[in-house]
Design an enzyme around this catalytic site. Structure first.
Site, PDB file in Angstrom:
ATOM      1  N   ARG A 143       0.944  -1.126   0.133  1.00  0.00           N
ATOM      2  CA  ARG A 143       0.081  -0.058   0.122  1.00  0.00           C
ATOM      3  C   ARG A 143       0.829   1.350   0.196  1.00  0.00           C
ATOM      4  O   ARG A 143       0.545   2.338  -0.559  1.00  0.00           O
ATOM      5  CB  ARG A 143      -1.105   0.037   1.204  1.00  0.00           C
ATOM      6  CG  ARG A 143      -2.135  -1.123   1.101  1.00  0.00           C
ATOM      7  CD  ARG A 143      -2.921  -0.925  -0.217  1.00  0.00           C
ATOM      8  NE  ARG A 143      -3.719  -2.104  -0.337  1.00  0.00           N
ATOM      9  CZ  ARG A 143      -3.616  -3.036  -1.155  1.00  0.00           C
ATOM     10  NH1 ARG A 143      -2.606  -2.846  -1.989  1.00  0.00           N
ATOM     11  NH2 ARG A 143      -4.439  -3.855  -1.306  1.00  0.00           N
ATOM     12  N   GLU A 195       2.063   1.596  -3.523  1.00  0.00           N
ATOM     13  CA  GLU A 195       0.715   1.833  -4.501  1.00  0.00           C
ATOM     14  C   GLU A 195       0.675   3.483  -4.318  1.00  0.00           C
ATOM     15  O   GLU A 195       0.400   4.260  -5.144  1.00  0.00           O
ATOM     16  CB  GLU A 195      -0.158   1.135  -3.975  1.00  0.00           C
ATOM     17  CG  GLU A 195      -1.541   1.455  -4.641  1.00  0.00           C
ATOM     18  CD  GLU A 195      -2.757   0.657  -4.371  1.00  0.00           C
ATOM     19  OE1 GLU A 195      -3.852   0.380  -5.052  1.00  0.00           O
ATOM     20  OE2 GLU A 195      -3.049   0.559  -2.929  1.00  0.00           O
ATOM     21  N   SER A 252      15.662  14.164   1.436  1.00  0.00           N
ATOM     22  CA  SER A 252      16.730  13.390   2.180  1.00  0.00           C
ATOM     23  C   SER A 252      15.940  12.341   2.859  1.00  0.00           C
ATOM     24  O   SER A 252      15.044  12.519   3.398  1.00  0.00           O
ATOM     25  CB  SER A 252      17.614  14.149   3.071  1.00  0.00           C
ATOM     26  OG  SER A 252      18.454  13.201   3.605  1.00  0.00           O
TER      27      SER A 252
END
Length: 155
Positions: free
Chosen positions: A92, A95, A118
């Site tokens: 997830r 995604e 960073s």
């Protein structure tokens, strides 16, 4: 422990010991005075743990003290077992970055200029937020902005 053990084997021992002792990641983090996300990540092999903190954690977990130097060594960071994560929770995040990554990149460049966030000068936090439609997971990435320095490449 007899002989050399790998960091992966130590990580497995850590996970098993934490579960068998009924310790939470938060309790381990509190014991060494570090953030819970950092501590969890370090115990899962992603950060070196300073020896003094490693000794505290090893004692709490009931591990052999000979693992402390391995925990203190700079690890091989990153690297999931597959190119696309298959664990549903990790997927997830993958995604979400596929969907929102280009927008976040555009907004970083618009608001900060040409550069990156960073992941070294960085912190991450997780929180639980109550919501009428179901509890929410709040993840905060806090990374220093690093501008690209194209002049250094010309010198």
């Amino acid at each position: 422990m007899i002989g050399a053990v790998t960091r992966d084997e130590i990580t497995e021992e850590i996970v098993l010991a934490r579960l068998s002792k009924g310790l939470t990641w938060q309790q381990l983090a509190d014991a060494i005075g570090r953030p819970v996300v950092w501590t969890t990540s370090a115990l899962l092999g992603q950060h070196p743990i300073p020896p003094e903190q490693g000794k505290v954690l090893v004692e709490m977990l009931g591990l052999d003290p000979t693992v402390v130097p391995v925990l203190a060594a700079v690890p091989m960071r990153g690297g999931l077992p597959t190119a696309v994560p298959t664990d549903p929770t990790i997927y997830r995040f993958y995604e979400a970055l596929q969907v929102y990554g280009p927008a976040l990149k555009e907004l970083i460049h618009e608001q900060f200029g040409d550069g990156i966030m960073s992941a070294i000068n960085f912190s991450v936090d997780i929180a639980k937020k109550s919501h009428p439609a179901g509890d929410r997971v709040v993840v905060t990435f806090d990374g220093k902005f690093l501008p690209y320095d194209w002049t250094a490449a010309v010198d």
